[in-house]
Design a protein around this motif. Structure first.
Motif, PDB file in Angstrom:
ATOM      1  N   GLN A 381       0.817  -1.200   0.000  1.00  0.00           N
ATOM      2  CA  GLN A 381       0.000   0.000   0.000  1.00  0.00           C
ATOM      3  C   GLN A 381       0.859   1.262   0.000  1.00  0.00           C
ATOM      4  N   ARG A 382       0.273   2.294  -0.588  1.00  0.00           N
ATOM      5  CA  ARG A 382       1.008   3.558  -0.676  1.00  0.00           C
ATOM      6  C   ARG A 382       1.178   4.197   0.700  1.00  0.00           C
ATOM      7  N   ALA A 383       2.401   4.696   0.978  1.00  0.00           N
ATOM      8  CA  ALA A 383       2.649   5.371   2.251  1.00  0.00           C
ATOM      9  C   ALA A 383       2.349   6.860   2.163  1.00  0.00           C
ATOM     10  N   LEU A 384       2.373   7.410   0.958  1.00  0.00           N
ATOM     11  CA  LEU A 384       2.138   8.837   0.753  1.00  0.00           C
ATOM     12  C   LEU A 384       0.890   9.040  -0.091  1.00  0.00           C
ATOM     13  N   GLY A 385       0.277  10.188   0.110  1.00  0.00           N
ATOM     14  CA  GLY A 385      -0.897  10.520  -0.670  1.00  0.00           C
ATOM     15  C   GLY A 385      -0.543  10.812  -2.118  1.00  0.00           C
ATOM     16  N   ARG A 386      -1.578  10.842  -2.973  1.00  0.00           N
ATOM     17  CA  ARG A 386      -1.355  11.109  -4.391  1.00  0.00           C
ATOM     18  C   ARG A 386      -0.783  12.513  -4.592  1.00  0.00           C
ATOM     19  N   GLY A 387       0.181  12.585  -5.508  1.00  0.00           N
ATOM     20  CA  GLY A 387       0.789  13.871  -5.829  1.00  0.00           C
ATOM     21  C   GLY A 387       1.880  14.329  -4.874  1.00  0.00           C
ATOM     22  N   ILE A 388       2.194  13.516  -3.875  1.00  0.00           N
ATOM     23  CA  ILE A 388       3.207  13.917  -2.891  1.00  0.00           C
ATOM     24  C   ILE A 388       4.587  13.387  -3.261  1.00  0.00           C
ATOM     25  N   LEU A 389       4.641  12.163  -3.739  1.00  0.00           N
ATOM     26  CA  LEU A 389       5.942  11.503  -3.950  1.00  0.00           C
ATOM     27  C   LEU A 389       6.798  12.239  -4.977  1.00  0.00           C
ATOM     28  N   ALA A 390       6.227  12.623  -6.119  1.00  0.00           N
ATOM     29  CA  ALA A 390       7.032  13.219  -7.197  1.00  0.00           C
ATOM     30  C   ALA A 390       7.731  14.507  -6.767  1.00  0.00           C
ATOM     31  N   PRO A 391       7.012  15.483  -6.197  1.00  0.00           N
ATOM     32  CA  PRO A 391       7.742  16.696  -5.783  1.00  0.00           C
ATOM     33  C   PRO A 391       8.697  16.444  -4.621  1.00  0.00           C
ATOM     34  N   LEU A 392       8.376  15.485  -3.738  1.00  0.00           N
ATOM     35  CA  LEU A 392       9.290  15.186  -2.633  1.00  0.00           C
ATOM     36  C   LEU A 392      10.600  14.624  -3.165  1.00  0.00           C
ATOM     37  N   VAL A 393      10.493  13.672  -4.081  1.00  0.00           N
ATOM     38  CA  VAL A 393      11.707  13.075  -4.658  1.00  0.00           C
ATOM     39  C   VAL A 393      12.482  14.112  -5.474  1.00  0.00           C
ATOM     40  N   THR A 394      11.754  14.932  -6.232  1.00  0.00           N
ATOM     41  CA  THR A 394      12.430  15.952  -7.048  1.00  0.00           C
ATOM     42  C   THR A 394      13.164  16.954  -6.171  1.00  0.00           C
ATOM     43  N   MET A 395      12.526  17.381  -5.087  1.00  0.00           N
ATOM     44  CA  MET A 395      13.170  18.332  -4.181  1.00  0.00           C
ATOM     45  C   MET A 395      14.412  17.715  -3.541  1.00  0.00           C
ATOM     46  N   ALA A 396      14.294  16.521  -3.005  1.00  0.00           N
ATOM     47  CA  ALA A 396      15.419  15.885  -2.314  1.00  0.00           C
ATOM     48  C   ALA A 396      16.557  15.578  -3.276  1.00  0.00           C
ATOM     49  N   ALA A 397      16.214  14.958  -4.412  1.00  0.00           N
ATOM     50  CA  ALA A 397      17.254  14.625  -5.385  1.00  0.00           C
ATOM     51  C   ALA A 397      17.865  15.889  -5.984  1.00  0.00           C
ATOM     52  N   GLY A 398      17.009  16.913  -6.229  1.00  0.00           N
ATOM     53  CA  GLY A 398      17.527  18.166  -6.782  1.00  0.00           C
ATOM     54  C   GLY A 398      18.482  18.866  -5.855  1.00  0.00           C
ATOM     55  N   ALA A 399      18.155  18.914  -4.553  1.00  0.00           N
ATOM     56  CA  ALA A 399      19.049  19.555  -3.589  1.00  0.00           C
ATOM     57  C   ALA A 399      20.371  18.811  -3.493  1.00  0.00           C
ATOM     58  N   ALA A 400      20.297  17.469  -3.432  1.00  0.00           N
ATOM     59  CA  ALA A 400      21.524  16.671  -3.338  1.00  0.00           C
ATOM     60  C   ALA A 400      22.366  16.814  -4.602  1.00  0.00           C
ATOM     61  N   LEU A 401      21.709  16.767  -5.776  1.00  0.00           N
ATOM     62  CA  LEU A 401      22.444  16.892  -7.037  1.00  0.00           C
ATOM     63  C   LEU A 401      23.051  18.284  -7.185  1.00  0.00           C
ATOM     64  N   LEU A 453      -0.654  21.254   1.755  1.00  0.00           N
ATOM     65  CA  LEU A 453      -1.735  22.115   2.227  1.00  0.00           C
ATOM     66  C   LEU A 453      -3.082  21.667   1.666  1.00  0.00           C
ATOM     67  N   ASP A 454      -3.093  21.296   0.383  1.00  0.00           N
ATOM     68  CA  ASP A 454      -4.331  20.801  -0.216  1.00  0.00           C
ATOM     69  C   ASP A 454      -4.803  19.530   0.481  1.00  0.00           C
ATOM     70  N   ALA A 455      -3.857  18.706   0.924  1.00  0.00           N
ATOM     71  CA  ALA A 455      -4.212  17.443   1.576  1.00  0.00           C
ATOM     72  C   ALA A 455      -4.826  17.659   2.959  1.00  0.00           C
ATOM     73  N   ARG A 456      -4.698  18.862   3.499  1.00  0.00           N
ATOM     74  CA  ARG A 456      -5.250  19.155   4.819  1.00  0.00           C
ATOM     75  C   ARG A 456      -6.719  19.602   4.746  1.00  0.00           C
ATOM     76  N   ARG A 457      -7.216  19.770   3.546  1.00  0.00           N
ATOM     77  CA  ARG A 457      -8.600  20.178   3.405  1.00  0.00           C
ATOM     78  C   ARG A 457      -9.538  19.032   3.799  1.00  0.00           C
ATOM     79  N   PRO A 458     -10.704  19.372   4.275  1.00  0.00           N
ATOM     80  CA  PRO A 458     -11.671  18.327   4.675  1.00  0.00           C
ATOM     81  C   PRO A 458     -12.011  17.405   3.502  1.00  0.00           C
ATOM     82  N   GLY A 459     -11.951  16.106   3.773  1.00  0.00           N
ATOM     83  CA  GLY A 459     -12.289  15.107   2.776  1.00  0.00           C
ATOM     84  C   GLY A 459     -11.180  14.752   1.822  1.00  0.00           C
ATOM     85  N   ALA A 460     -10.051  15.450   1.867  1.00  0.00           N
ATOM     86  CA  ALA A 460      -8.942  15.159   0.956  1.00  0.00           C
ATOM     87  C   ALA A 460      -8.097  14.015   1.487  1.00  0.00           C
ATOM     88  N   GLU A 461      -7.427  13.330   0.583  1.00  0.00           N
ATOM     89  CA  GLU A 461      -6.519  12.256   0.989  1.00  0.00           C
ATOM     90  C   GLU A 461      -5.339  12.860   1.732  1.00  0.00           C
TER      91      GLU A 461
END
Length: 496
Positions: A381-401, A453-461
């Protein structure tokens, strides 16, 4: 949404740039306004009659052992074959880049010996000499053992044995000569005069400017040279040679090449002459050789005029100690002063920088390690909500690179600088690439913030669906944020 992300990213980049600027120290070297008057373009030493010229004698070499306190080193003696009477002698003191008699000062020793002067090149003692630890007072004591040995050799006039120090050796020789009549004369070649840390900052700045680096890169000069390095050491960076120069009463020949960008060629001469005046020592001579490098060579060849002048000056002593012209040769140019280097603030000292890098590496690895562990346990099962993984990986990999690319860029520029090379595509294009990578990491971070922030809205994943997801998100964001702040400190993000 795109407009909001673009505007927020621009604000974040500027904010990081401002943080990097105000975190200090800044770098604004002071222009050198003093000048030294060159009296003649002709470097020839006056007042010499009947001196043997370079090439007069064949040269014989032999190797002797020098007993030091707790160690022994070998030294090569170069002697003129057939020279009559007791001859002057010169002991060579190594700079930072040399250490063995079979590769160091070979042309100088050959020239001196072929003119009737006995030359001695001892090996550098290495058991007490490391990158982190150097004791110039102890090194002076070691080299004085060579002076005493040379003074006692047959055919050497014990009252006419002097020392020749080049570069780092020019911090050691004044310690040897201060209040010491057994040292008959002093030759200082490419003498920094200022403390090592100041000279290092001056050299780095000069080298980098020659490659044409952007101004933001120069901001790294005090932040690197001024810091306390990881693990301590480098106390010799604050060594003050001027108190010893102020007690030198021997004739002094000071020599620079105008092609040497590493040394304060004007400031050094002015400060040395000032120090000798405090010692009531009028016997000094300054020579500048056009386009000559750190070792007074053009390419790999010793400047013939320097060999001639060195021989004439040594053989003509004491008359040549204050012979006119006192300052001669090519006109030297020094753009900035070699001044004290400001220390970075506590958070940018070496140990903390290394600790922060280690913590960032651990933080960025938490997510991948947890993902592998979950896979091995069969949890799909997914540990992160939809739309979270791609920017997280891009930010982390981008900073390291970006950090890796920054290090590679600085190493490439250092190679150019040390070899007096230029490459505008690498220097300017490489810096642009580093900055673009940093901006990509920031944009990814902004996207991630909005999606959380969008994920904190009521009813959002939710952004993190499991404990593993929470750890992955928290450590990924924390590690990336610290890396981005570090990149800001090193000038990756423009403040405007």
């Amino acid at each position: 949404m795109r407009y909001r992300i673009a505007l927020s990213s621009a604000v974040a980049v500027v904010a990081l740039g401002i943080v990097g600027t105000v975190s200090g120290p800044d770098w604004d070297p002071v222009p050198l306004t003093e000048t030294i008057e060159v009296e003649s373009a002709d470097t020839a030493i006056g007042g010499v009659e009947g001196a043997d010229a370079v090439g007069t004698y064949e040269v014989a070499t032999s190797v002797v052992t020098v007993e030091l306190a707790g160690a022994v080193v070998e030294a090569q003696i170069s002697e003129p074959v057939g020279a009559q009477g007791d001859r002057p002698g010169v002991v060579f003191v190594h700079g930072a880049g040399t250490g063995k008699f079979d590769v160091a000062f070979t042309q100088q020793a050959q020239a001196l010996a072929s003119a009737g002067i006995v030359a001695m090149v001892p090996n550098k003692r290495l058991d007490t000499y490391t990158t982190r630890t150097r004791d110039y007072n102890a090194m002076a004591s070691d080299y004085l053992r060579s002076v005493e040995l040379l003074r006692g050799l047959p055919g050497v006039d014990s009252d006419r044995v002097g020392v020749y120090g080049e570069s780092e050796g020019s911090w050691i020789v004044p310690v040897m000569a201060a209040d010491n009549p057994s040292v008959a004369f002093v030759v200082l070649v490419a003498a920094p005069v200022v403390p090592p840390r100041q000279q290092a900052a001056f050299a780095v700045d000069s080298y980098l400017r020659n490659t044409g680096v952007p101004e933001e890169v120069l901001r790294a000069v005090p932040r690197v040279v001024g810091m306390e390095f990881p693990g301590g050491g480098f106390e010799y960076g604050n060594f003050e040679v001027r108190p010893f120069q102020q007690r030198m009463r021997q004739p002094v020949l000071l020599v620079y090449g105008t092609g040497d960008a590493a040394m304060p060629t004007v400031q050094g001469a002015l400060e040395l002459v000032e120090d000798l005046s405090m010692a009531a020592n009028p016997d000094w001579t300054v020579r500048y050789y056009e386009d000559a490098n750190h070792g007074i060579k053009i390419g790999a060849t010793l400047v013939p005029e320097f060999a001639r002048d060195l021989v004439d000056w040594v053989q003509g002593l004491p008359e040549t100690g204050d012979a006119e012209p006192r300052v001669a040769g090519a006109e030297p140019y020094q753009r900035f002063r070699a001044d004290p280097v400001e220390r970075p603030r506590w958070f940018a000292e070496g140990d903390l920088v290394v600790a922060a890098l280690g913590a960032c590496a651990v933080a960025l690895l938490v997510g991948p390690v947890l993902w592998v562990v979950r896979r091995l346990r069969g949890r799909r099962q997914r540990a992160l909500g939809r739309g979270i993984l791609a920017p997280l990986v891009t930010m982390a990999a981008g900073a390291a690179l970006t950090l890796v690319t920054l290090v590679a860029y600085l190493m490439s520029v250092a190679h150019l600088a040390q070899n007096y090379l230029t490459n505008p595509v690498l220097v300017q294009g490489g810096w642009l690439a580093v900055r673009l990578l940093g901006v990509v990491a920031v944009v990814a971070g902004v996207v991630l913030v909005y999606r959380v922030l969008d994920a904190r809205r009521p009813g959002a994943e939710p952004a993190a669906r499991t404990v593993t997801g929470e750890w992955t998100l928290a450590t990924g964001v924390a590690g990336s944020a610290v890396l981005l702040l570090m990149l800001a400190y090193w000038g990756v993000f423009p403040p405007t």
